[in-house]
Scaffold this active site. Structure first.
Site, PDB file in Angstrom:
ATOM      1  N   GLY A  43       0.841  -1.194   0.000  1.00 15.93           N
ATOM      2  CA  GLY A  43       0.000   0.000   0.000  1.00 15.93           C
ATOM      3  C   GLY A  43       0.870   1.236   0.000  1.00 15.93           C
ATOM      4  O   GLY A  43       2.041   1.183   0.398  1.00 15.93           O
ATOM      5  N   GLN A  91       3.159  10.018   1.283  1.00 14.39           N
ATOM      6  CA  GLN A  91       4.457   9.333   1.237  1.00 14.39           C
ATOM      7  C   GLN A  91       5.270   9.678  -0.010  1.00 14.39           C
ATOM      8  O   GLN A  91       6.467   9.407  -0.067  1.00 14.39           O
ATOM      9  CB  GLN A  91       4.260   7.806   1.291  1.00 14.39           C
ATOM     10  CG  GLN A  91       3.694   7.332   2.613  1.00 14.39           C
ATOM     11  CD  GLN A  91       3.582   5.836   2.631  1.00 14.39           C
ATOM     12  OE1 GLN A  91       2.620   5.265   2.132  1.00 14.39           O
ATOM     13  NE2 GLN A  91       4.585   5.165   3.186  1.00 14.39           N
ATOM     14  N   CYS A 118       6.380  -0.069   7.108  1.00 13.17           N
ATOM     15  CA  CYS A 118       5.947   1.083   6.332  1.00 13.17           C
ATOM     16  C   CYS A 118       7.093   1.516   5.426  1.00 13.17           C
ATOM     17  O   CYS A 118       8.242   1.565   5.874  1.00 13.17           O
ATOM     18  CB  CYS A 118       5.569   2.218   7.283  1.00 13.17           C
ATOM     19  SG  CYS A 118       5.037   3.711   6.438  1.00 13.17           S
ATOM     20  N   LEU A 119       6.777   1.818   4.174  1.00 20.66           N
ATOM     21  CA  LEU A 119       7.836   2.234   3.241  1.00 20.66           C
ATOM     22  C   LEU A 119       8.507   3.531   3.691  1.00 20.66           C
ATOM     23  O   LEU A 119       9.641   3.802   3.298  1.00 20.66           O
ATOM     24  CB  LEU A 119       7.256   2.411   1.829  1.00 20.66           C
ATOM     25  CG  LEU A 119       6.786   1.129   1.135  1.00 20.66           C
ATOM     26  CD1 LEU A 119       6.133   1.457  -0.200  1.00 20.66           C
ATOM     27  CD2 LEU A 119       7.937   0.148   0.941  1.00 20.66           C
ATOM     28  N   HIS A 142      -4.007   1.026   7.734  1.00 26.42           N
ATOM     29  CA  HIS A 142      -2.667   1.640   7.744  1.00 26.42           C
ATOM     30  C   HIS A 142      -2.625   2.836   6.780  1.00 26.42           C
ATOM     31  O   HIS A 142      -2.131   3.912   7.127  1.00 26.42           O
ATOM     32  CB  HIS A 142      -1.627   0.581   7.360  1.00 26.42           C
ATOM     33  CG  HIS A 142      -0.211   1.070   7.276  1.00 26.42           C
ATOM     34  ND1 HIS A 142       0.787   0.645   8.137  1.00 26.42           N
ATOM     35  CD2 HIS A 142       0.385   1.947   6.429  1.00 26.42           C
ATOM     36  CE1 HIS A 142       1.923   1.252   7.819  1.00 26.42           C
ATOM     37  NE2 HIS A 142       1.723   2.043   6.778  1.00 26.42           N
ATOM     38  N   GLU A 143      -3.171   2.638   5.578  1.00 27.19           N
ATOM     39  CA  GLU A 143      -3.113   3.712   4.570  1.00 27.19           C
ATOM     40  C   GLU A 143      -4.044   4.876   4.929  1.00 27.19           C
ATOM     41  O   GLU A 143      -3.691   6.041   4.722  1.00 27.19           O
ATOM     42  CB  GLU A 143      -3.441   3.162   3.181  1.00 27.19           C
ATOM     43  CG  GLU A 143      -2.492   2.074   2.674  1.00 27.19           C
ATOM     44  CD  GLU A 143      -1.020   2.419   2.813  1.00 27.19           C
ATOM     45  OE1 GLU A 143      -0.643   3.609   2.701  1.00 27.19           O
ATOM     46  OE2 GLU A 143      -0.211   1.500   3.067  1.00 27.19           O
ATOM     47  N   HIS A 186      -2.386   7.051   7.294  1.00 24.29           N
ATOM     48  CA  HIS A 186      -1.448   7.976   6.635  1.00 24.29           C
ATOM     49  C   HIS A 186      -2.148   9.266   6.210  1.00 24.29           C
ATOM     50  O   HIS A 186      -1.583  10.352   6.320  1.00 24.29           O
ATOM     51  CB  HIS A 186      -0.852   7.328   5.373  1.00 24.29           C
ATOM     52  CG  HIS A 186       0.416   6.564   5.612  1.00 24.29           C
ATOM     53  ND1 HIS A 186       1.557   7.142   6.110  1.00 24.29           N
ATOM     54  CD2 HIS A 186       0.729   5.269   5.372  1.00 24.29           C
ATOM     55  CE1 HIS A 186       2.519   6.225   6.181  1.00 24.29           C
ATOM     56  NE2 HIS A 186       2.039   5.073   5.746  1.00 24.29           N
TER      57      HIS A 186
HETATM   58 NI    NI Z   1       2.973   3.211   5.619  1.00 23.85          NI
END
Ligand code: NI
Length: 183
Positions: A47, A52, A105-106, A147-148, A151
């Protein structure tokens, strides 16, 4: 186009609520979604949220299929394949049960911690044309959507950890920043 991912603590955009999308069916919005999928696959994520990639908009893309991770779409494969999920202005409308599992998380590479979230969620969102729809997900898809959506509200998975654990990770990241290993 694969875009750079903003890392935690390097840019406050990750901790600010993103703005709602108000213009739909525009070339800019389609391009944003396309670039987000490309970036997500290139970085082997399931995701990605627009903040991000330094865009303060309520847009997120998800693909939990694990299919061809890190590769571009196969020839002839449609962009709107059902396992590619685009959520614009998403809102969680119901949650059920609980699950605990490792999350990463990226924007916080190298750190994975157990996070407890709902087992099943229903989300209402808009697509690129502005059409409203509801999507139900459980297990990994529920986790990814929550999670997204976090964000988009400026919330990172670290917020779901104990303050002790969170401070420890922050301290490690600050050290990496100082040694130039966190850019
Ligand atoms: Ni993340």
């Amino acid at each position: 186009m694969v875009l750079d991912i903003v890392k935690y603590l390097n840019n406050p955009i990750l901790e600010r609520p993103a703005d709602p999308v108000t213009e739909f069916d525009t070339p800019e919005l389609y391009k944003l979604v396309e670039d987000m999928f490309e970036t997500m696959y290139a970085k082997r994520g399931v995701g990605l949220a627009a903040p991000q990639i330094n865009v303060a908009k309520r847009v997120t893309v998800i693909d939990v299929s694990g299919r061809d991770e890190g590769e571009e779409l196969a020839e002839g494969e449609e962009e709107d394949e059902p396992d590619q999920i685009v959520l614009i202005n998403p809102v969680v409308i119901s949650k059920q049960g609980k699950q605990t599992g490792e999350e990463g998380c990226l924007s916080i590479p190298g750190f994975r911690e157990p996070v407890t979230r709902a087992m099943r969620v229903v989300v209402r969102a808009q697509d690129e044309k502005g059409e409203f729809f509801e999507i139900e997900g459980d297990e990994l898809l529920a986790r990814a959507m929550l999670h997204e959506i976090d964000h988009l509200n400026g919330v990172l998975f670290l917020s779901h950890l104990s303050s002790l654990k969170r401070e420890l990770i922050k301290r490690k990241i600050r050290k990496l920043q100082q040694s130039g290993e966190w850019e």
